[in-house]
Design an enzyme around this catalytic site. Structure first.
Site, PDB file in Angstrom:
ATOM      1  N   ARG A  82       1.077 -12.370  -1.689  1.00 23.47           N
ATOM      2  CA  ARG A  82      -0.311 -12.500  -1.233  1.00 23.47           C
ATOM      3  C   ARG A  82      -1.103 -13.496  -2.073  1.00 23.47           C
ATOM      4  NH1 ARG A  82      -2.080  -9.614   3.526  1.00 23.47           N
ATOM      5  NH2 ARG A  82      -0.487  -8.027   3.871  1.00 23.47           N
ATOM      6  N   ARG A 115       0.822  -1.206   0.000  1.00 22.95           N
ATOM      7  CA  ARG A 115       0.000   0.000   0.000  1.00 22.95           C
ATOM      8  C   ARG A 115       0.861   1.263   0.000  1.00 22.95           C
ATOM      9  NH1 ARG A 115      -1.925   0.953   4.329  1.00 22.95           N
ATOM     10  NH2 ARG A 115      -1.086  -0.727   5.614  1.00 22.95           N
ATOM     11  N   HIS A 126     -10.617  -4.000  12.388  1.00 21.64           N
ATOM     12  CA  HIS A 126      -9.556  -4.624  11.593  1.00 21.64           C
ATOM     13  C   HIS A 126      -9.157  -5.904  12.307  1.00 21.64           C
ATOM     14  CE1 HIS A 126      -5.360  -4.351   9.569  1.00 21.64           C
ATOM     15  NE2 HIS A 126      -6.219  -4.972   8.791  1.00 21.64           N
ATOM     16  N   ASP A 180     -10.099 -10.621   8.003  1.00 20.49           N
ATOM     17  CA  ASP A 180      -9.477  -9.291   8.080  1.00 20.49           C
ATOM     18  C   ASP A 180     -10.389  -8.144   8.518  1.00 20.49           C
ATOM     19  OD1 ASP A 180      -7.080  -7.725   7.665  1.00 20.49           O
ATOM     20  OD2 ASP A 180      -8.013  -6.902   5.877  1.00 20.49           O
ATOM     21  N   LYS A 182      -8.758  -2.149   0.809  1.00 24.18           N
ATOM     22  CA  LYS A 182      -8.668  -1.273   1.974  1.00 24.18           C
ATOM     23  C   LYS A 182      -9.454   0.024   1.791  1.00 24.18           C
ATOM     24  CE  LYS A 182      -6.234  -3.889   4.651  1.00 24.18           C
ATOM     25  NZ  LYS A 182      -6.919  -4.600   5.769  1.00 24.18           N
ATOM     26  N   LYS A 195      -3.414 -12.545  11.715  1.00 23.72           N
ATOM     27  CA  LYS A 195      -4.875 -12.595  11.698  1.00 23.72           C
ATOM     28  C   LYS A 195      -5.387 -13.730  10.813  1.00 23.72           C
ATOM     29  CE  LYS A 195      -6.019  -8.554  10.241  1.00 23.72           C
ATOM     30  NZ  LYS A 195      -4.659  -8.247   9.757  1.00 23.72           N
ATOM     31  N   THR A 196      -4.864 -13.785   9.597  1.00 22.07           N
ATOM     32  CA  THR A 196      -5.340 -14.801   8.657  1.00 22.07           C
ATOM     33  C   THR A 196      -4.917 -16.197   9.086  1.00 22.07           C
ATOM     34  OG1 THR A 196      -5.308 -13.216   6.827  1.00 22.07           O
ATOM     35  CG2 THR A 196      -5.274 -15.548   6.249  1.00 22.07           C
ATOM     36  N   SER A 235      -1.467  -6.036   9.258  1.00 22.54           N
ATOM     37  CA  SER A 235      -1.023  -7.048   8.309  1.00 22.54           C
ATOM     38  C   SER A 235       0.275  -7.696   8.781  1.00 22.54           C
ATOM     39  CB  SER A 235      -0.806  -6.419   6.928  1.00 22.54           C
ATOM     40  OG  SER A 235      -2.010  -5.908   6.421  1.00 22.54           O
TER      41      SER A 235
END
Length: 538
Positions: free
Chosen positions: A330, A68, A228, A265, A209, A250-251, A246
């Protein structure tokens, strides 16, 4: 070979209350509306946008932007946003005139080009969902957003009328001297126009996002906490939330074979319970291994978009360990690629809330139980480390504080999100834990990353209630309650000081991080003293 889909200017595009100019544009030139994943894969390959891997996933590269660009994100300073938005480095203002000028030139750029249009939803709870139309220059990016948003039923697609529109044109670039931007890259959001413009970057995460930022603006105004975080649920209905930036896990942690994935997410927490904002997952897959992350591994198949993952030029076999392009590789895939995922992705109120942090100092306990005041303190602090590749310019872990574990995506003032969380924790009695998925045995470069098997054991113990009755000690530097025993985890791992060979270096580093917590918290002038006193003392 079968016939290619036809780009047809007469295909039905419902009138768009938020932008009649775009409706006119789409009605007068070729565009592909709501193609299937198979059709989009074909188009991406035929247009030489992507390659098909040996396992069937679509592999793309995103050019010079592999993460990003937060410094190139803008919010239009219109009348409505003026008093609501938390203006500053995260939400940089753009004038209405600059936005309209940028949009006019973007429409000129798009004229005559074949475009890909996807209509879908953000928000699995039907009463809170947002209808989103996404217009893409590239077929692969349209596949990406098709997999990441919630796909409508046929009847819904036929009568679709968008609440918000996202236009992503990587080939179009801003003119800083004209548009007032920092560079040729831009992500510009107009809440009044219900419109997002993205240009100058091929990184697809900007679309995802941007939609999240919009939901973070709209949902709290309805009294719903936008978060988030990832979420999962067990067979008995016990829900767990995992907050974090990120790369914090989390994933990985939410994709647990013993539980049902709600989402990886972005979520909302309403009076009815938790709901996923998305319809897919966006997993970081550097060093992905089947043994440690079997569900994500099996999701890498036809229909999945792989960003910046290296493959063999001849065999098209994937090499997940190759970080030649970026550490931020990703995989984007729909939620139903995860076995046992909860669809529709809604559930009850969480029994456990986990704050994930990747501590680059290597001094935070691997797991700690938080009081209500400590939970609010650490939610507002949002301490973690930005991991390599997630943003432009980040090449190694960098300690940072990201308010509410999602500051780059929060348009409103932090107090609003904190108030909503505090109310829900109090009302539903959720247990809260801080889990360090970062370094142990020393800081980055000296220690090593916490083994995922230990973190999984700690999280499962916390969520199941196994840690409710064990003995705790108080960490001297951070004032946190740390269990002295956890099933499946060596006792020495639970005390970070014991994992360092140089104890004096540990205490110096812990003291330094505690100081950083206190200095960061000085920016919050709305916080009650009880919450302020819940921070580190060392």
């Amino acid at each position: 070979a079968g016939p290619r889909p036809t780009a047809n200017p007469t295909r039905k595009v419902q009138s768009m209350a938020n932008d009649l100019k775009l409706t006119t544009l789409l009605s007068s030139q070729p565009h592909y509306l709501n193609l299937s994943p198979s059709q989009l894969v074909e188009e991406a390959i035929l247009r030489k946008e992507a390659l098909l891997t040996a396992g069937g996933a679509l592999r793309v590269t995103t050019g010079r932007f592999t993460g990003r660009s937060p410094k190139d994100k803008y919010v239009v300073q219109d009348k409505e946003a003026l008093t609501l938005v938390n203006w500053g480095d995260v939400n940089q203002p753009m004038s209405t005139e600059a936005f309209e000028g940028l949009y006019a030139r973007l429409q000129e750029y798009l004229t005559g080009r074949e475009l890909f249009v996807f209509d879908g939803f953000a928000g699995a709870a039907s009463e809170h969902r947002l209808a989103v139309r996404v217009v893409n220059e590239y077929a692969w990016q349209n596949l990406f957003i098709h997999q990441l948003l919630i796909r409508p039923e046929a009847s819904e697609a036929a009568d679709f009328s968008p609440d918000f529109t996202v236009i992503c044109a990587p080939g179009f670039r801003a003119i800083p001297a004209v548009d007032g931007t920092r560079s040729e890259t831009f992500v510009a959001i107009s809440f009044a126009r219900r419109l997002v413009l993205i240009g100058g970057t091929e990184y697809a995460g900007e679309m995802k996002k941007s939609v999240f930022t919009v939901m973070n603006y709209l949902l709290p105004q309805k009294g719903i906490l936008s978060m988030h975080c990832s979420a999962n649920v067990d067979d008995s209905g016990q829900v767990a939330l995992f907050f974090g930036l990120s790369g914090t896990g989390k994933t990985t942690l939410s994709a647990d074979p013993e539980r049902h994935l709600i989402g990886d997410d972005e979520h909302g927490w309403s009076d009815q319970g938790v709901f996923n904002i998305e319809g897919g997952c966006y997993a970081k897959c550097i060093h992905l291994q089947q043994e440690s992350e079997p569900q994500i591994w099996s999701a890498v198949r036809f229909g999945t978009v792989l960003e910046n993952v290296m493959i063999d030029a001849e065999t098209r076999e994937i090499d997940f360990d190759d970080a030649s392009l970026t550490e931020n590789t990703r995989a984007a895939y729909p939620l139903d690629y995860i076995p046992g995922a909860r669809i529709p992705s809604v559930a009850g109120h969480p029994a456990a809330v986990i704050f994930l942090t990747a501590d680059a100092f290597g001094v935070l306990p691997p797991i700690a139980r938080l009081s209500r005041e400590q939970a609010m303190y650490h939610f507002l602090s949002g301490y973690t480390s930005k991991l390599a590749g997630t943003e432009r310019g980040i090449t190694q872990p960098e300690a940072t504080f990201s308010t509410c574990f999602g500051e780059p995506f929060l348009p409103l003032r932090p107090a609003r999100y904190a108030q909503l969380l505090g109310e829900r924790l109090e009302r539903h009695g959720s247990s809260v834990y801080l889990v360090n998925t970062g370094w142990t045995g020393g800081p980055y470069g000296v220690g090593k990353r916490m083994p995922i098997r230990h973190t999984r054991s700690m999280v499962r113990a916390a969520v199941s209630g196994a840690l409710d009755k064990v003995e705790y000690r108080v960490d001297p530097a951070f004032g946190l309650e740390v269990p002295v025993w956890c099933p499946g985890v060596p006792d020495c791992v639970l005390d970070p000081a014991e994992t360092w060979t140089d104890k004096n270096a540990y205490y110096r580093s812990a003291t330094d991080l505690a100081r950083r917590f206190r200095e960061n918290f000085e920016r919050f002038d709305f916080v009650p003293d009880a919450i302020r006193r819940a921070g580190p003392k060392g």
